[in-house]
Design a protein around this motif. Structure first.
Motif, mmCIF file in Angstrom:
data_model
loop_
_atom_site.group_PDB
_atom_site.id
_atom_site.type_symbol
_atom_site.label_atom_id
_atom_site.label_comp_id
_atom_site.label_asym_id
_atom_site.label_seq_id
_atom_site.Cartn_x
_atom_site.Cartn_y
_atom_site.Cartn_z
ATOM 1 N N ALA A 1 10.714 -9.259 7.900
ATOM 2 C CA ALA A 1 10.452 -7.695 7.670
ATOM 3 C C ALA A 1 9.343 -7.135 8.293
ATOM 4 O O ALA A 1 9.416 -5.642 8.661
ATOM 5 N N LYS B 1 6.598 -3.688 6.437
ATOM 6 C CA LYS B 1 7.352 -3.493 7.523
ATOM 7 C C LYS B 1 6.765 -3.161 8.649
ATOM 8 O O LYS B 1 6.968 -3.189 9.921
ATOM 9 N N THR C 1 8.370 -5.595 11.251
ATOM 10 C CA THR C 1 8.795 -5.340 12.683
ATOM 11 C C THR C 1 7.831 -4.406 13.421
ATOM 12 O O THR C 1 8.416 -4.361 14.632
ATOM 13 N N ASP D 1 8.475 2.410 1.878
ATOM 14 C CA ASP D 1 8.063 1.252 2.756
ATOM 15 C C ASP D 1 6.740 0.952 2.745
ATOM 16 O O ASP D 1 5.664 1.928 2.658
#
Length: 518
Positions: free
Chosen positions: A129, A108, A131, A60
């Protein structure tokens, strides 16, 4: 010689030094903040564990948008220990540039300073995306997570440190000739291999060094040397928020520092300031290191003669995890050359057909080795083009002497390099062309005595439109980082192009040079 002991997961490196010398100062910054190796180990573990607990998985993307600081280093180490990918973003990036990087990478999470929090909150509404937002510089944000509080958390401080050093760990955006920034995928292995092959054995970086760094950490050069390099050997570093001739001069006179990396522009300013003040010596510095742009032979010679300290020049690019060549200290050097290829790296100079050229002849520099990038994110065609036949095609023109010393002579690609920072002409052109009064535009780099090159925009106005140069520059300043804004606007009648529509930039450069000399 390659220091293979320095190639290890970042979690293992920080544990190594945290256990062996927990009280040793690792990093400090201009705000007065500091981290010992013991603190860096425990705090990066806490932040990494939080990221994993909140759903950040291996691979990520987590952006870092902070000034040069111990928080920057802490964030980078924590992201690596969580198995995620760091995406460095400049503090000076325009909103459109920040949005593009966050969206292209699919970030993210982001670790951001308080001053840029409003910007991220605006963009967050457009980026589903994204968050998670972690704030640095505040112990009590109202509805966000504080980096400082997370770092001190003892809820769970045992992250699942990844052991795969070959996985993508860094996504560094670099300007390209197509105008859109490209995300260069680099691994811990590729970056630490450069540390093990150049900074440690050639520059002699070791645990007793105290490094003075004015380089921006979001650049691959600083990320490699000033974060991973210092961390790998267990050295100490002072992080300047930004370069200041006055502050660097003062710190060099203290005798505390043993190494200082920089770009040619910085060394030019330091030399000029020292000449003006008569301060012809620095205390304690073993070497100065230069990369990021071509170091003129005259500047190299004059700097060393004035200060009596070696200034080692090297050549590197983001796509090769920074360094390709470096000059060795204590050997006969060819001034103007960027040195010899690093150990374990194959380098060739080839003609347009891919054949090796004779010594002294100019050709394109191509390289192969463990430091070469994995590719460009989301850009398979561009990746295939530059990694043709297993070799990275740098787009830089070079020549080599009979002893293997390489000199960079020019560029096939059209990048403008201002003070060591890359600027894509097409990116400048897109900004200028978005002004309603502009019909056509071409951006070129022209020589500058201190910065190497600066961007100039040649502009054709629409019929009947009247606008001054400063209005166009102000328009660009809303869309581009400050260093990308055209230094000047030149109004022209037409933009010279080839039959296929490509801009003939050399004609514009020649015309500008002729006008300047006339």
């Amino acid at each position: 010689m390659i220091r293979t002991d320095l190639i290890a997961p970042m979690g293992a490196l920080v544990r190594r030094h945290g256990e062996r010398q927990p009280g040793k100062l690792a990093f400090e910054d201009s705000s007065g903040a500091s981290l010992t190796y013991g603190q860096l180990e425990s705090q990066s573990a806490a932040v990494a564990a939080h990221l994993q607990d909140r759903g950040i998985e291996a691979g990520d993307k987590v952006a870092i948008m902070l000034p040069n600081s111990v928080d920057w280093v802490l964030s980078c180490v924590a992201i690596a220990r969580a198995g995620a990918v760091s995406v460095p973003i400049s503090q000076e990036a325009a909103e459109a540039e920040v949005r593009y990087r966050l969206e292209d990478a699919g970030c993210k999470a982001i670790i951001v300073g308080v001053s840029h929090l409003p910007l991220i909150e605006r963009l967050r509404r457009e980026l589903p995306a994204l968050t998670r937002v972690i704030v640095a510089g505040s112990d009590d944000p109202t509805d966000q997570l504080s980096l400082a509080l997370l770092a001190q958390s003892a809820a769970r401080s045992n992250p699942r440190d990844p052991e795969d050093v070959h996985a993508t760990a860094f996504l560094v955006y670099t300007s390209g000739t197509t105008g859109r920034a490209k995300g260069v995928m680099l691994s811990q292995h590729s970056m630490l291999w450069v540390v093990a092959a150049s900074w440690a054995p050639i520059a002699g970086l070791h645990e007793n060094d105290v490094v003075l760094s004015p380089l921006p950490l979001f650049h691959s050069y600083a990320l490699n040397l000033c974060v991973l390099g210092v961390l790998a050997v267990g050295a100490t570093e002072f992080l300047m928020e930004k370069f200041s001739t006055q502050e660097v001069t003062k710190r060099l006179a203290s005798g505390r520092y043993s190494l200082m990396p920089g770009v040619p522009t910085m060394f030019h300013y330091l030399l000029e300031a020292a000449r003006s003040s008569g301060a012809d010596r620095v205390k304690g510095i073993r070497y100065f290191l230069s990369a990021g742009a071509i170091l003129p032979a005259a500047l190299n010679q004059e700097f060393e003669a004035f200060f009596g300290t070696p200034l080692l020049d090297g050549y590197g690019i983001t796509e090769t995890s920074t360094m390709v060549t470096l000059n060795w200290p204590g050997t006969t050097r060819t001034m103007g050359s960027c040195g010899l290829p690093l150990s374990g790296l194959a380098a060739r100079i080839v003609d347009m057909e891919g054949h090796d050229v004779p010594f002294g002849s100019e050709g394109q520099l191509i390289v192969r080795g463990p430091n070469v990038m994995q590719g460009y994110l989301n850009k398979p065609k561009e990746t295939e083009e530059v990694l043709a036949n297993g070799w990275y095609h740098t787009g830089d023109l070079a020549k080599s002497d009979a002893n293997g010393f390489i000199t960079i002579t020019g560029r096939l690609k059209e990048l403008i390099i201002r003070g060591g920072q890359n600027i894509a002409p097409a990116e400048v052109e897109d900004a200028v062309l978005s002004h309603p009064a502009v019909l056509d535009c071409a951006a070129v780099g022209i020589s500058h005595p201190h910065l190497g090159e600066v961007p100039v925009a040649c502009v054709v106005l629409r019929d009947g439109q009247v606008v001054d140069a400063e209005a166009i520059r102000a328009h660009c300043a809303q869309l581009l980082s400050a260093y990308k804004v055209p230094q000047t606007i030149e109004f022209v009648q037409t933009i010279p192009r080839t039959g296929s529509g490509k801009i003939m930039r050399f004609k514009l450069r020649d015309a500008l040079a002729s006008a300047a000399s006339g």
